[in-house]
Design an enzyme around this catalytic site. Structure first.
Site, PDB file in Angstrom:
ATOM      1  N   GLY A 159       0.958  -1.055   0.022  1.00  0.00           N
ATOM      2  CA  GLY A 159      -0.100   0.119   0.076  1.00  0.00           C
ATOM      3  C   GLY A 159       0.827   1.309   0.016  1.00  0.00           C
ATOM      4  O   GLY A 159       1.834   1.219  -0.486  1.00  0.00           O
ATOM      5  N   CYS A 160       0.437   2.209   0.727  1.00  0.00           N
ATOM      6  CA  CYS A 160       0.969   3.563   0.647  1.00  0.00           C
ATOM      7  C   CYS A 160       2.443   3.219   1.226  1.00  0.00           C
ATOM      8  O   CYS A 160       2.614   2.855   2.458  1.00  0.00           O
ATOM      9  CB  CYS A 160       0.195   4.579   1.315  1.00  0.00           C
ATOM     10  SG  CYS A 160       0.977   6.021   1.985  1.00  0.00           S
ATOM     11  N   PHE A 161       3.432   3.815   0.635  1.00  0.00           N
ATOM     12  CA  PHE A 161       4.898   3.964   1.264  1.00  0.00           C
ATOM     13  C   PHE A 161       5.018   4.609   2.285  1.00  0.00           C
ATOM     14  O   PHE A 161       5.770   4.200   3.287  1.00  0.00           O
ATOM     15  CB  PHE A 161       5.972   3.843   0.421  1.00  0.00           C
ATOM     16  CG  PHE A 161       5.993   5.063  -0.542  1.00  0.00           C
ATOM     17  CD1 PHE A 161       5.353   6.296  -0.277  1.00  0.00           C
ATOM     18  CD2 PHE A 161       6.538   5.065  -1.770  1.00  0.00           C
ATOM     19  CE1 PHE A 161       5.335   7.517  -0.932  1.00  0.00           C
ATOM     20  CE2 PHE A 161       6.507   6.126  -2.700  1.00  0.00           C
ATOM     21  CZ  PHE A 161       6.173   7.466  -2.287  1.00  0.00           C
TER      22      PHE A 161
END
EC number: 1.8.4.11
Length: 182
Positions: free
Chosen positions: A15-17
């Site tokens: 997902g979002c880093f």
């Protein structure tokens, strides 16, 4: 890149880093975490290009860790505990191929460990749904723009950080307190 004895690299997309970076920076034995892009066709992609979903890259993190202090298996355990590996190209409200769940292995031992870990969780029906996390050989990792590095620690009061990332960090501190940096 010259790697010291006992220092290894792990690369995860979950997902979002910003979320994954924040989690792994807390762990004892993790030397560094770099946010970036991997697994696609575009050379030197930008964040704007990644957001378009046409590059094939995932938002990912590259972790440098001391295998004498934390194992690849322990990193996998935390990876699976802090994102949803049962949704294709999605983590919460973040939707697109760039938010897929994928492990990019750097050697055959990492590949086998990841395969065995997923097989065990599947056999135990850990998530009650099919695990969709891909396992792929690591390709070129492109470091994200500077403002993405250490994003959570630099922007804790930002809405996304306080509503999405802070609860992950609180869970990590509660469940994995023995693995955190002192």
């Amino acid at each position: 890149m010259s790697i010291q004895e006992g220092i290894e690299v792990a690369t995860f997309a979950g997902g979002c880093f910003w979320c994954t970076e924040a989690v792994f920076l807390e762990l004892e034995g993790v030397n560094s975490v770099i946010s970036g892009y991997i697994g696609g066709k575009t050379i030197d992609p930008t964040y704007k290009e990644i957001c378009g979903g046409e590059t094939g890259h995932a938002e990912a993190i590259e972790i440098s860790f001391d295998s004498g202090k934390i194992s690849f298996g322990e990193l996998l355990e935390i990876f699976f505990a802090t994102h949803d590996p049962t949704t294709i190209n999605r983590q919460g409200n973040d939707v697109g191929t760039q938010y897929r769940s994928e492990i990019f292995y750097h050697n055959e031992e990492q590949k086998k460990t990841a395969e065995d870990y997923i097989a065990l969780m599947t056999a135990e029906d850990t998530f009650g749904k099919r695990i969709v996390t891909k396992i792929s050989p690591a390709s070129k990792f492109y470091e994200a723009e500077d403002y993405h590095q250490n994003y959570y620690n630099d922007n804790k009061s930002q809405g996304y950080c306080s509503y999405i990332i802070t609860p992950k960090i609180e869970k990590l501190k509660k469940v994995y307190k023995d693995k955190l940096k002192k």
